[in-house]
Scaffold this motif. Structure first.
Motif, PDB file in Angstrom:
ATOM      1  N   LEU A   1       9.924  -9.089  -3.708  1.00 38.33           N
ATOM      2  CA  LEU A   1      10.077  -7.831  -3.258  1.00 38.33           C
ATOM      3  C   LEU A   1       9.489  -6.845  -4.278  1.00 38.33           C
ATOM      4  CD1 LEU A   1      11.364  -5.332  -1.552  1.00 38.33           C
ATOM      5  CD2 LEU A   1      13.364  -5.208  -3.114  1.00 38.33           C
ATOM      6  N   PHE A   2       8.469  -6.363  -3.847  1.00 39.21           N
ATOM      7  CA  PHE A   2       7.298  -5.411  -4.411  1.00 39.21           C
ATOM      8  C   PHE A   2       7.646  -4.150  -4.040  1.00 39.21           C
ATOM      9  CE2 PHE A   2       3.033  -3.622  -5.223  1.00 39.21           C
ATOM     10  CZ  PHE A   2       3.046  -3.876  -6.648  1.00 39.21           C
ATOM     11  N   ILE A   3       7.752  -3.174  -5.225  1.00 37.92           N
ATOM     12  CA  ILE A   3       8.043  -1.676  -4.848  1.00 37.92           C
ATOM     13  C   ILE A   3       6.922  -0.887  -5.411  1.00 37.92           C
ATOM     14  CG2 ILE A   3       9.643   0.354  -4.863  1.00 37.92           C
ATOM     15  CD1 ILE A   3      11.730  -1.970  -4.810  1.00 37.92           C
ATOM     16  N   SER A   4       5.966  -0.151  -4.836  1.00 38.49           N
ATOM     17  CA  SER A   4       4.860   0.653  -5.325  1.00 38.49           C
ATOM     18  C   SER A   4       4.579   1.687  -4.495  1.00 38.49           C
ATOM     19  CB  SER A   4       3.936  -0.096  -5.328  1.00 38.49           C
ATOM     20  OG  SER A   4       2.613   0.622  -6.060  1.00 38.49           O
ATOM     21  N   HIS A   5       4.177   2.804  -4.847  1.00 40.88           N
ATOM     22  CA  HIS A   5       3.471   4.246  -4.214  1.00 40.88           C
ATOM     23  C   HIS A   5       2.108   3.773  -4.186  1.00 40.88           C
ATOM     24  CE1 HIS A   5       7.342   6.061  -5.505  1.00 40.88           C
ATOM     25  NE2 HIS A   5       7.036   6.730  -4.270  1.00 40.88           N
ATOM     26  N   ASP A   6       1.526   2.791  -4.774  1.00 41.25           N
ATOM     27  CA  ASP A   6       0.140   2.562  -4.810  1.00 41.25           C
ATOM     28  C   ASP A   6      -0.282   1.687  -3.633  1.00 41.25           C
ATOM     29  OD1 ASP A   6      -2.443   1.878  -5.231  1.00 41.25           O
ATOM     30  OD2 ASP A   6      -2.240   1.930  -7.474  1.00 41.25           O
ATOM     31  N   PHE A  34      -1.318  -7.187  -2.400  1.00 38.60           N
ATOM     32  CA  PHE A  34      -0.481  -8.046  -3.037  1.00 38.60           C
ATOM     33  C   PHE A  34       0.751  -8.544  -1.860  1.00 38.60           C
ATOM     34  CE2 PHE A  34       1.842  -9.311  -6.611  1.00 38.60           C
ATOM     35  CZ  PHE A  34       3.054  -9.485  -6.207  1.00 38.60           C
ATOM     36  N   SER A  35       0.605  -7.735  -0.630  1.00 40.50           N
ATOM     37  CA  SER A  35       1.752  -8.239  -0.024  1.00 40.50           C
ATOM     38  C   SER A  35       1.249  -8.791   1.728  1.00 40.50           C
ATOM     39  CB  SER A  35       2.609  -6.698   0.700  1.00 40.50           C
ATOM     40  OG  SER A  35       2.764  -6.061  -0.562  1.00 40.50           O
ATOM     41  N   ASP A  36       2.188  -9.460   2.153  1.00 41.87           N
ATOM     42  CA  ASP A  36       1.985 -10.149   3.494  1.00 41.87           C
ATOM     43  C   ASP A  36       2.640  -9.148   4.574  1.00 41.87           C
ATOM     44  OD1 ASP A  36       0.764 -12.657   2.359  1.00 41.87           O
ATOM     45  OD2 ASP A  36       2.664 -13.331   2.149  1.00 41.87           O
ATOM     46  N   ARG A  37       4.015  -8.608   4.319  1.00 41.69           N
ATOM     47  CA  ARG A  37       4.481  -7.743   5.020  1.00 41.69           C
ATOM     48  C   ARG A  37       4.765  -6.316   4.204  1.00 41.69           C
ATOM     49  NH1 ARG A  37       6.057  -8.294   9.810  1.00 41.69           N
ATOM     50  NH2 ARG A  37       7.785  -7.223   9.635  1.00 41.69           N
ATOM     51  N   VAL A  38       4.833  -5.358   5.045  1.00 39.25           N
ATOM     52  CA  VAL A  38       5.025  -4.117   4.331  1.00 39.25           C
ATOM     53  C   VAL A  38       6.188  -3.119   4.916  1.00 39.25           C
ATOM     54  CG1 VAL A  38       3.684  -1.767   3.556  1.00 39.25           C
ATOM     55  CG2 VAL A  38       2.705  -3.874   3.599  1.00 39.25           C
ATOM     56  N   GLU A  77       8.523   2.776   8.577  1.00 37.54           N
ATOM     57  CA  GLU A  77       7.514   1.639   9.274  1.00 37.54           C
ATOM     58  C   GLU A  77       7.587   0.544   8.415  1.00 37.54           C
ATOM     59  OE1 GLU A  77       3.005   1.968  10.968  1.00 37.54           O
ATOM     60  OE2 GLU A  77       3.559   3.586   9.882  1.00 37.54           O
ATOM     61  N   MET A  78       7.332  -0.577   9.272  1.00 36.47           N
ATOM     62  CA  MET A  78       7.373  -1.801   8.961  1.00 36.47           C
ATOM     63  C   MET A  78       6.528  -2.704   9.798  1.00 36.47           C
ATOM     64  SD  MET A  78      10.545  -4.331   7.688  1.00 36.47           S
ATOM     65  CE  MET A  78      11.743  -3.531   8.986  1.00 36.47           C
ATOM     66  N   GLY A  79       6.072  -3.721   8.869  1.00 35.01           N
ATOM     67  CA  GLY A  79       5.064  -4.784   9.937  1.00 35.01           C
ATOM     68  C   GLY A  79       4.160  -5.656   8.855  1.00 35.01           C
ATOM     69  N   SER A  80       3.239  -6.405   9.574  1.00 31.64           N
ATOM     70  CA  SER A  80       2.216  -7.084   8.563  1.00 31.64           C
ATOM     71  C   SER A  80       1.327  -6.181   7.833  1.00 31.64           C
ATOM     72  CB  SER A  80       1.417  -8.015   9.658  1.00 31.64           C
ATOM     73  OG  SER A  80       0.467  -7.391  10.122  1.00 31.64           O
ATOM     74  N   ARG A  81       0.814  -6.673   6.867  1.00 30.29           N
ATOM     75  CA  ARG A  81      -0.455  -6.198   6.133  1.00 30.29           C
ATOM     76  C   ARG A  81      -1.304  -5.405   7.231  1.00 30.29           C
ATOM     77  NH1 ARG A  81      -1.969  -9.661   1.993  1.00 30.29           N
ATOM     78  NH2 ARG A  81      -3.037 -10.900   3.580  1.00 30.29           N
ATOM     79  N   ALA A  82      -1.799  -6.270   8.095  1.00 28.82           N
ATOM     80  CA  ALA A  82      -2.914  -5.925   8.970  1.00 28.82           C
ATOM     81  C   ALA A  82      -2.285  -4.563   9.741  1.00 28.82           C
ATOM     82  CB  ALA A  82      -3.367  -7.139   9.858  1.00 28.82           C
ATOM     83  N   GLN A  83      -1.124  -4.801  10.016  1.00 28.45           N
ATOM     84  CA  GLN A  83      -0.532  -3.530  11.110  1.00 28.45           C
ATOM     85  C   GLN A  83      -0.638  -2.220  10.488  1.00 28.45           C
ATOM     86  OE1 GLN A  83       3.115  -5.771  12.248  1.00 28.45           O
ATOM     87  NE2 GLN A  83       2.217  -6.316  14.319  1.00 28.45           N
ATOM     88  N   ILE A  84       0.054  -2.307   9.299  1.00 23.79           N
ATOM     89  CA  ILE A  84       0.253  -1.177   8.530  1.00 23.79           C
ATOM     90  C   ILE A  84      -1.188  -0.466   7.911  1.00 23.79           C
ATOM     91  CG2 ILE A  84       1.434  -0.101   6.476  1.00 23.79           C
ATOM     92  CD1 ILE A  84       3.337  -0.943   8.702  1.00 23.79           C
ATOM     93  N   PHE A  85      -1.963  -1.328   7.624  1.00 23.40           N
ATOM     94  CA  PHE A  85      -3.274  -0.744   7.138  1.00 23.40           C
ATOM     95  C   PHE A  85      -4.259  -0.528   8.082  1.00 23.40           C
ATOM     96  CE2 PHE A  85      -1.106  -1.894   3.463  1.00 23.40           C
ATOM     97  CZ  PHE A  85      -1.124  -1.017   2.561  1.00 23.40           C
TER      98      PHE A  85
END
Length: 116
Positions: free
Chosen positions: A18-23, A30-34, A44-52
């Motif tokens: 579990l990685f917590i950041s504002h950056d 760093f993440s697979d899911r966000v 909002e929650m999803g895969s890295r590709a979905q979120i970004f």
């Protein structure tokens, strides 16, 4: 030195982080899911590709827009500033907000409804 990607090692040994950041630049690398939180709730929650690739919630968009661009020749358009009172994360006891209703926009990309 082991050059395998972190997610491969995580699957092999059965561990999650579990990685917590504002950056959001770090989160993207760093993440697979966000999961994106606003005032203590996941909005909002999803895969890295979905979120970004397709951020849906305004707070997610603002966080991504806040990432500095390291190229001085690139000028980003100015985004609208927030106006009005910022909601307080501190509430009187007994006045807890209703949980956010997350809607699946496709393949596990969850976004809080804005009409709440």
């Amino acid at each position: 030195m082991d050059e395998r990607r972190g997610s491969e090692q995580q699957k092999e040994i059965g561990i999650a982080f579990l990685f917590i950041s504002h950056d959001m630049a770090v989160v993207e690398n760093f993440s697979d899911r966000v999961g994106v939180m606003y005032l203590g709730q996941i909005v909002e929650m999803g895969s890295r590709a979905q979120i970004f690739g397709n951020p849906q919630h305004p707070h997610t968009r603002r966080l991504i827009e806040a990432v500095p661009v390291p190229d001085p020749t690139i000028t980003r358009p100015t985004s609208a500033r927030l106006s009005g009172d910022v909601p307080s994360p501190v509430r009187l006891l007994g006045h807890e907000p209703a949980p956010a209703n997350l809607v699946d926009t496709g393949v596990g990309h969850l976004v809080a409804r804005l009409d709440q």
